[in-house]
Design an enzyme around this catalytic site. Structure first.
Site, PDB file in Angstrom:
ATOM      1  N   SER A 171       0.808  -1.046   0.048  1.00 33.42           N
ATOM      2  CA  SER A 171       0.060   0.303   0.097  1.00 33.42           C
ATOM      3  C   SER A 171       0.891   1.276   0.048  1.00 33.42           C
ATOM      4  CB  SER A 171      -0.908  -0.005   1.102  1.00 33.42           C
ATOM      5  OG  SER A 171      -1.935   1.014   1.177  1.00 33.42           O
ATOM      6  N   ASP A 424      -8.261  -5.505  -6.269  1.00 32.70           N
ATOM      7  CA  ASP A 424      -7.802  -4.352  -5.382  1.00 32.70           C
ATOM      8  C   ASP A 424      -8.235  -3.039  -6.195  1.00 32.70           C
ATOM      9  OD1 ASP A 424      -6.587  -2.587  -3.633  1.00 32.70           O
ATOM     10  OD2 ASP A 424      -4.672  -3.173  -3.991  1.00 32.70           O
ATOM     11  N   HIS A 449      -6.291  -6.465  -1.765  1.00 34.30           N
ATOM     12  CA  HIS A 449      -5.138  -5.493  -1.370  1.00 34.30           C
ATOM     13  C   HIS A 449      -3.942  -6.182  -0.524  1.00 34.30           C
ATOM     14  CE1 HIS A 449      -3.687  -1.328  -1.008  1.00 34.30           C
ATOM     15  NE2 HIS A 449      -3.736  -1.314   0.218  1.00 34.30           N
TER      16      HIS A 449
END
Ligand code: NAG
Ligand code: NAG
Ligand code: NAG
Ligand code: NAG
Ligand code: NAG
Length: 490
Positions: A171, A424, A449
Site C-alpha cells: 500500500s 484491489d 489489497h
C-alpha cells in the site's frame, strides 16, 4: 510541522538462536563472496506448496533510535526517538539479508501482524526483519529516516555490515519501498512494492478506474449486486427526504447517531461508499481481520443480501443494503450500533494519511455512475484544496509527487517488483505491466489489497502462491548480484 510521533518496525540484535548454528556455510560467506544466504532447499516448494503457518508466532524486539527531525534543512537540529522493531530469530549472520519493512500509515505493530509474508520469508531466507513506521508528514523525510537508520544498523550490528537489504512494503508502504530503492539504491538492493499505487497521481491514470474496479468486484460476486448498489443512492435520497424516512433509515441501519437532516444523509452515503471500497480492498479468500473481522470472500456474503429483484421498493432495497453493511460492521455480532464516523479499525491512522493526501499524496478519483456503481463525482482539485485548507491549514501540491518520484518515467531504475491484485481498486494506480527486466510487474488476478504480503494460507489461490514464489526468486537474484559486486571481504 513534524512531530516526534513516528514509530516503527525495525532491527536490532539479540543473541543467535540454536537454528543458526546449523548453517556453517554462512561462516565462509565472504571468502567466496558469491554465496549469499544459506537458503534452505525447500524454500520454493514451501512457499508454493499448501503448507500454511497462519499461527506462526510473531516475536520482535522494540528499539529506539535518535532520528533527526529534519534531514533536509539545517536550522532544525533536534531529534526524536524513532521506534523500530526487530525480529532476528531467523537471521543468519554475518551477511544474512535484511528485509526492511517500510512502514505504513497505521500502527506499526498492527501492520506487522498483517504482513505474514515477511515472517514466512524471513524464516526461509535466514533474514533479519527490519521495519519502521513512516513519517506521517512527508515521504522524503521518511525515506531519509530509513536510509539513516539502516546505515546505523549496518555499522553497529555485528554481522550486518555486508548484509544486503531488501525493502518490502504494501500500500503506501509499498510506494515507500519502491521510492526507497529509486532514491537510495546504495542502501537497498531491491524492493517489493505490493499494491503500491505509485501512479494514482494527477495526469497519470484515469481518475475513474479506482471505482470501476470496486464495481467489478461487486458485479462478479452476486446477482445484480452492483446494479442494486447503484440504485440505492436514489433510494436513500427518496427515503431521507422526510423526517420519518430519516428515522426509518437510522433504525434500519442501527445507527449510533440518528440521521437528522439531508446533510446527514450525504455523510451517510459517503460512509456507505467507503464501506464498499473497503470491502473491495479486503476481499480475501479466507476469513481475515484486516480492516474488520470478515468471512472469506466477504463481497459474496454481502451480495447475498443484494440479489434483489428490480421491482422491489426503496424500503426493501435499503433493508438489503443495511443487512449487507452489517456483514462488514457486525460480522462478529459484537457491534451494538453502526457508527457512520468510522469505516475501519482505529489502527489505520487515517488522520496522518489525510494530512499526506492534503500535501504531496494527491490522488484524483472520480465516478460517473455508469461505468461504476457510485453517484457521479467529479475530481475537483480546487474543492479538495479548500477542504485541506479548512482541515489542516495546508494546500496540496498536486504535481510534486510526479516531480520528485518520476511519474511514469522510471525505466532508468532497477530491482523493483510491483505486485498488484486484480480485485484491489488500488491496482488502478499501480504498475501493471513490465517496464524493464528488473522493473517487474506481478499480477494476482484473484488477489485483493496486498494479499501476497499476508501469511500463507491453505485457501490461497494458486496465483498468489505463484506470485510469492516469483518474488522470492527475485529476492535471491538481487542478493546474489549484491554479493557479487561487494567490493571486498573484511
Ligand atoms: C499483534 O500480535 C501480537 C502477538 O500476537 C499481539 O500481542 C498484539 O496485540 C497485536 N497487535 C495488534 C495491534 O493487533
Ligand atoms: C425515487 O423516487 C422517484 C420519484 O418518486 C421514483 O421514480 C424512483 O423509483 C424512486 N426510487 C429510486 C431508486 O429511484
Ligand atoms: C450485531 O449482531 C448481534 C448478534 O446477531 C445483534 O444482537 C446486534 O443487534 C447486531 N448489531 C447491529 C448494529 O445490528
Ligand atoms: C463513533 O466514532 C467516532 C470517531 O471514531 C467516535 O469519536 C465516537 O465516539 C463513536 N461513537 C460511538 C457511539 O461509538
Ligand atoms: C513480467 O515478467 C515476468 C518475468 O518474465 C513475468 O513472470 C510476469 O508475468 C510479467 N508481468 C506481466 C504483467 O506481464
Amino acid at each position: 510541522m513534524r512531530t516526534g510521533l513516528r514509530t516503527g518496525l525495525g532491527t536490532g540484535l539479540r543473541t543467535q538462536g540454536p537454528d543458526r548454528a546449523a548453517a556453517p556455510c554462512l561462516l565462509t560467506l565472504c571468502l567466496g563472496c558469491l554465496h549469499v544466504v544459506a537458503l534452505k532447499p525447500q524454500l520454493l516448494t514451501r512457499l508454493g506448496g499448501s503448507s500454511h503457518s497462519t499461527d506462526t508466532p510473531i516475536s520482535y524486539d522494540t528499539f529506539y533510535f535518535d532520528q533527526r527531525i529534519d534531514h533536509f534543512g539545517f536550522l532544525e537540529d533536534g531529534t526524536f526517538k524513532q521506534r523500530y522493531l526487530v525480529a532476528d530469530e531467523h537471521w543468519q549472520r554475518p551477511g544474512g539479508p535484511i528485509l526492511f519493512y517500510t512502514g505504513n500509515e497505521g500502527d506499526i505493530t498492527w501492520f506487522c501482524n498483517n504482513t505474514g509474508f515477511m515472517w514466512d520469508v524471513a524464516e526461509e531466507l535466514g533474514a533479519m526483519l527490519d521495519s519502521k513506521h513512516l513519517n506521517y508528514l512527508s515521504s522524503e523525510q521518511a525515506l531519509a529516516d530509513f536510509a539513516v537508520l539502516i546505515k546505523h544498523l549496518k555499522s553497529s550490528s555485528p554481522g550486518a555490515e555486508q548484509s544486503p537489504v531488501i525493502a518490502v512494503g504494501g500500500s503506501y508502504g509499498g510506494m515507500l519501498a519502491a521510492w526507497f530503492r529509486m532514491k537510495y539504491p546504495n542502501i537497498v538492493v531491491g524492493a517489493l512494492a505490493a499494491s503500491a499505487p505509485i501512479w494514482q497521481f494527477p495526469g497519470m491514470v484515469p481518475c475513474g478506474d479506482f471505482y470501476r474496479i470496486v464495481t467489478q468486484d461487486f458485479a462478479k460476486s452476486g446477482n445484480a449486486c452492483d446494479a442494486n448498489i447503484r440504485k440505492s443512492w436514489k433510494a436513500i435520497n427518496n427515503v431521507s427526504s422526510t423526517a420519518s424516512g430519516l428515522q426509518w433509515l437510522s433504525e434500519e441501519f442501527s445507527l449510533c447517531a440518528p440521521l437528522k437532516s439531508s446533510i446527514d444523509a450525504v455523510g451517510f452515503k459517503s460512509w456507505l461508499q467507503e464501506t464498499w471500497v473497503n470491502l473491495a480492498m479486503v476481499d480475501y479468500p479466507y476469513p481475515a481481520n484486516f480492516l474488520q473481522p470478515l468471512p472469506r470472500w466477504p463481497i459474496q456474503v454481502v451480495c447475498k443480501f443484494l440479489a434483489l429483484d428490480p421491482s422491489v421498493s426503496d424500503y426493501e432495497l435499503l433493508h438489503g443494503v443495511a443487512q449487507a453493511a452489517k456483514v462488514y460492521y457486525n460480522y462478529t455480532g459484537s457491534s451494538p450500533c453502526l457508527n457512520t464516523s468510522q469505516t475501519a479499525t482505529g489502527s489505520l491512522g487515517l488522520l496522518g494519511w489525510f494530512y499526506q493526501a492534503c500535501t504531496e499524496m494527491v490522488m484524483p478519483m472520480c465516478a460517473d455512475g455508469v461505468h461504476d456503481m457510485f453517484e457521479p463525482q467529479d475530481w475537483n482539485l480546487q474543492a479538495f484544496s479548500d477542504e485541506c485548507n479548512a482541515m489542516f491549514g495546508v494546500r496540496p501540491r498536486a504535481d510534486w509527487a510526479g516531480t520528485v518520484y518520476g511519474g511514469k518515467d522510471i525505466a532508468s531504475h532497477s530491482n523493483i517488483i510491483f505486485s498488484n491484485g486484480g480485485l484491489d481498486p488500488w491496482s488502478a494506480g499501480g504498475v501493471t505491466s513490465n517496464i524493464t527486466d528488473s522493473l517487474v510487474s506481478i499480477l494476482i488476478p484473484d488477489g485483493a489489497h496486498h494479499l501476497d504480503l499476508r501469511y500463507r494460507n491453505d485457501q490461497d489461490p494458486p496465483s498468489v502462491r505463484a506470485a510469492r514464489a516469483l518474488e522470492v526468486m527475485y529476492f535471491r537474484e538481487w542478493i546474489r548480484q549484491a554479493k557479487k559486486t561487494q567490493p571486498r571481504c573484511p
